[in-house]
Write a protein that holds these residues in place. Sequence first.
Motif, PDB file in Angstrom:
ATOM      1  N   VAL A  58       0.825  -1.196   0.000  1.00  0.00           N
ATOM      2  CA  VAL A  58       0.000   0.000   0.000  1.00  0.00           C
ATOM      3  C   VAL A  58       0.867   1.256   0.000  1.00  0.00           C
ATOM      4  N   TYR A  59       1.969   1.233   0.720  1.00  0.00           N
ATOM      5  CA  TYR A  59       2.814   2.413   0.848  1.00  0.00           C
ATOM      6  C   TYR A  59       3.767   2.583  -0.324  1.00  0.00           C
ATOM      7  N   VAL A  60       4.339   1.491  -0.787  1.00  0.00           N
ATOM      8  CA  VAL A  60       5.364   1.561  -1.830  1.00  0.00           C
ATOM      9  C   VAL A  60       4.776   1.303  -3.210  1.00  0.00           C
ATOM     10  N   GLY A  61       3.738   0.500  -3.273  1.00  0.00           N
ATOM     11  CA  GLY A  61       3.172   0.091  -4.556  1.00  0.00           C
ATOM     12  C   GLY A  61       3.790  -1.241  -4.965  1.00  0.00           C
ATOM     13  N   ILE A  62       4.007  -1.387  -6.242  1.00  0.00           N
ATOM     14  CA  ILE A  62       4.594  -2.623  -6.755  1.00  0.00           C
ATOM     15  C   ILE A  62       6.080  -2.618  -6.411  1.00  0.00           C
ATOM     16  N   ASP A  63       6.519  -3.627  -5.664  1.00  0.00           N
ATOM     17  CA  ASP A  63       7.921  -3.653  -5.270  1.00  0.00           C
ATOM     18  C   ASP A  63       8.603  -4.994  -5.537  1.00  0.00           C
ATOM     19  N   ALA A  64       7.940  -5.892  -6.243  1.00  0.00           N
ATOM     20  CA  ALA A  64       8.587  -7.153  -6.622  1.00  0.00           C
ATOM     21  C   ALA A  64       8.016  -7.618  -7.954  1.00  0.00           C
ATOM     22  N   ILE A  65       8.819  -7.484  -8.988  1.00  0.00           N
ATOM     23  CA  ILE A  65       8.445  -7.955 -10.323  1.00  0.00           C
ATOM     24  C   ILE A  65       9.451  -9.018 -10.714  1.00  0.00           C
ATOM     25  N   LYS A  66       8.936 -10.192 -11.054  1.00  0.00           N
ATOM     26  CA  LYS A  66       9.790 -11.328 -11.394  1.00  0.00           C
ATOM     27  C   LYS A  66       9.253 -11.998 -12.652  1.00  0.00           C
ATOM     28  N   PRO A  67      10.054 -12.884 -13.262  1.00  0.00           N
ATOM     29  CA  PRO A  67       9.540 -13.677 -14.380  1.00  0.00           C
ATOM     30  C   PRO A  67       8.355 -14.528 -13.928  1.00  0.00           C
ATOM     31  N   TRP A  68       7.497 -14.880 -14.859  1.00  0.00           N
ATOM     32  CA  TRP A  68       6.232 -15.546 -14.530  1.00  0.00           C
ATOM     33  C   TRP A  68       6.420 -16.855 -13.787  1.00  0.00           C
ATOM     34  N   TRP A  69       7.484 -17.587 -14.024  1.00  0.00           N
ATOM     35  CA  TRP A  69       7.663 -18.892 -13.387  1.00  0.00           C
ATOM     36  C   TRP A  69       7.974 -18.773 -11.899  1.00  0.00           C
ATOM     37  N   TRP A  70       8.315 -17.597 -11.403  1.00  0.00           N
ATOM     38  CA  TRP A  70       8.523 -17.401  -9.963  1.00  0.00           C
ATOM     39  C   TRP A  70       7.228 -17.576  -9.186  1.00  0.00           C
ATOM     40  N   ALA A  71       6.117 -17.375  -9.840  1.00  0.00           N
ATOM     41  CA  ALA A  71       4.827 -17.497  -9.158  1.00  0.00           C
ATOM     42  C   ALA A  71       4.541 -18.936  -8.727  1.00  0.00           C
ATOM     43  N   PHE A  72       5.207 -19.914  -9.312  1.00  0.00           N
ATOM     44  CA  PHE A  72       5.014 -21.307  -8.900  1.00  0.00           C
ATOM     45  C   PHE A  72       5.564 -21.555  -7.497  1.00  0.00           C
ATOM     46  N   GLY A  73       6.444 -20.702  -7.018  1.00  0.00           N
ATOM     47  CA  GLY A  73       7.002 -20.855  -5.676  1.00  0.00           C
ATOM     48  C   GLY A  73       5.966 -20.648  -4.580  1.00  0.00           C
ATOM     49  N   LEU A  74       4.997 -19.779  -4.812  1.00  0.00           N
ATOM     50  CA  LEU A  74       3.970 -19.512  -3.796  1.00  0.00           C
ATOM     51  C   LEU A  74       3.147 -20.760  -3.464  1.00  0.00           C
ATOM     52  N   PRO A  75       2.583 -21.449  -4.460  1.00  0.00           N
ATOM     53  CA  PRO A  75       1.858 -22.676  -4.109  1.00  0.00           C
ATOM     54  C   PRO A  75       2.767 -23.771  -3.578  1.00  0.00           C
ATOM     55  N   LEU A  76       3.988 -23.853  -4.084  1.00  0.00           N
ATOM     56  CA  LEU A  76       4.895 -24.899  -3.609  1.00  0.00           C
ATOM     57  C   LEU A  76       5.259 -24.692  -2.138  1.00  0.00           C
ATOM     58  N   VAL A  77       5.533 -23.466  -1.752  1.00  0.00           N
ATOM     59  CA  VAL A  77       5.851 -23.184  -0.344  1.00  0.00           C
ATOM     60  C   VAL A  77       4.639 -23.469   0.531  1.00  0.00           C
ATOM     61  N   TRP A  78       3.448 -23.057   0.086  1.00  0.00           N
ATOM     62  CA  TRP A  78       2.254 -23.305   0.885  1.00  0.00           C
ATOM     63  C   TRP A  78       1.978 -24.793   1.032  1.00  0.00           C
ATOM     64  N   LEU A  79       2.075 -25.541  -0.060  1.00  0.00           N
ATOM     65  CA  LEU A  79       1.807 -26.976   0.018  1.00  0.00           C
ATOM     66  C   LEU A  79       2.871 -27.687   0.854  1.00  0.00           C
ATOM     67  N   GLY A  80       4.106 -27.187   0.825  1.00  0.00           N
ATOM     68  CA  GLY A  80       5.149 -27.752   1.693  1.00  0.00           C
ATOM     69  C   GLY A  80       4.845 -27.503   3.160  1.00  0.00           C
ATOM     70  N   CYS A  81       4.430 -26.290   3.499  1.00  0.00           N
ATOM     71  CA  CYS A  81       4.069 -25.973   4.888  1.00  0.00           C
ATOM     72  C   CYS A  81       2.847 -26.773   5.328  1.00  0.00           C
ATOM     73  N   LEU A  82       1.882 -26.931   4.436  1.00  0.00           N
ATOM     74  CA  LEU A  82       0.698 -27.714   4.755  1.00  0.00           C
ATOM     75  C   LEU A  82       1.061 -29.181   4.991  1.00  0.00           C
ATOM     76  N   SER A  83       1.986 -29.699   4.204  1.00  0.00           N
ATOM     77  CA  SER A  83       2.419 -31.090   4.379  1.00  0.00           C
ATOM     78  C   SER A  83       3.102 -31.287   5.728  1.00  0.00           C
ATOM     79  N   VAL A  84       3.983 -30.362   6.089  1.00  0.00           N
ATOM     80  CA  VAL A  84       4.655 -30.454   7.382  1.00  0.00           C
ATOM     81  C   VAL A  84       3.636 -30.359   8.516  1.00  0.00           C
ATOM     82  N   ASP A  85       2.671 -29.463   8.388  1.00  0.00           N
ATOM     83  CA  ASP A  85       1.640 -29.307   9.402  1.00  0.00           C
ATOM     84  C   ASP A  85       0.828 -30.588   9.553  1.00  0.00           C
TER      85      ASP A  85
END
Length: 126
Positions: A58-85
């Motif tokens: 909200v304060y800075v605006g867009i502050d992280a722009i990456k190639p499209w394949w970086w977005a696969f890390g978000l579900p992978l990290v979440w599913l990894g945390c869910l598996s550990v849980d």
Amino acid sequence: MTFASWLFSAQRAWQNLSLRAVAVSTVVFALGISSWFVWQIIKLRHTANGLLVLHHNVYVGIDAIKPWWWAFGLPLVWLGCLSVDMLWAFGAYRKNAYQTWALLFVASAICVPYFLTLWQLIRINR
């Protein structure tokens, strides 16, 4: 905790029908959200020269722009945390059933902000 004691605890937890229903519904919901997000990202990969906004502030605006394949890390990290849980919850069932229910509740409750975060990323990138 040895693998044999964890397996015994997990088998006892899996016999509890309500515990199994909560665990399965949480995993199905998280996999559904992750699949939807990946499907949306694949559709968006050719927009903006293959770059996606991965963080908006909200304060800075867009502050992280990456190639499209970086977005696969978000579900992978979440599913990894869910598996550990889930592994921890099923392993703790024999000693403390309340801890198992608390861990499953947290895993289920975190799915909602996770969905909102991924929905917001898709909305920003359109």
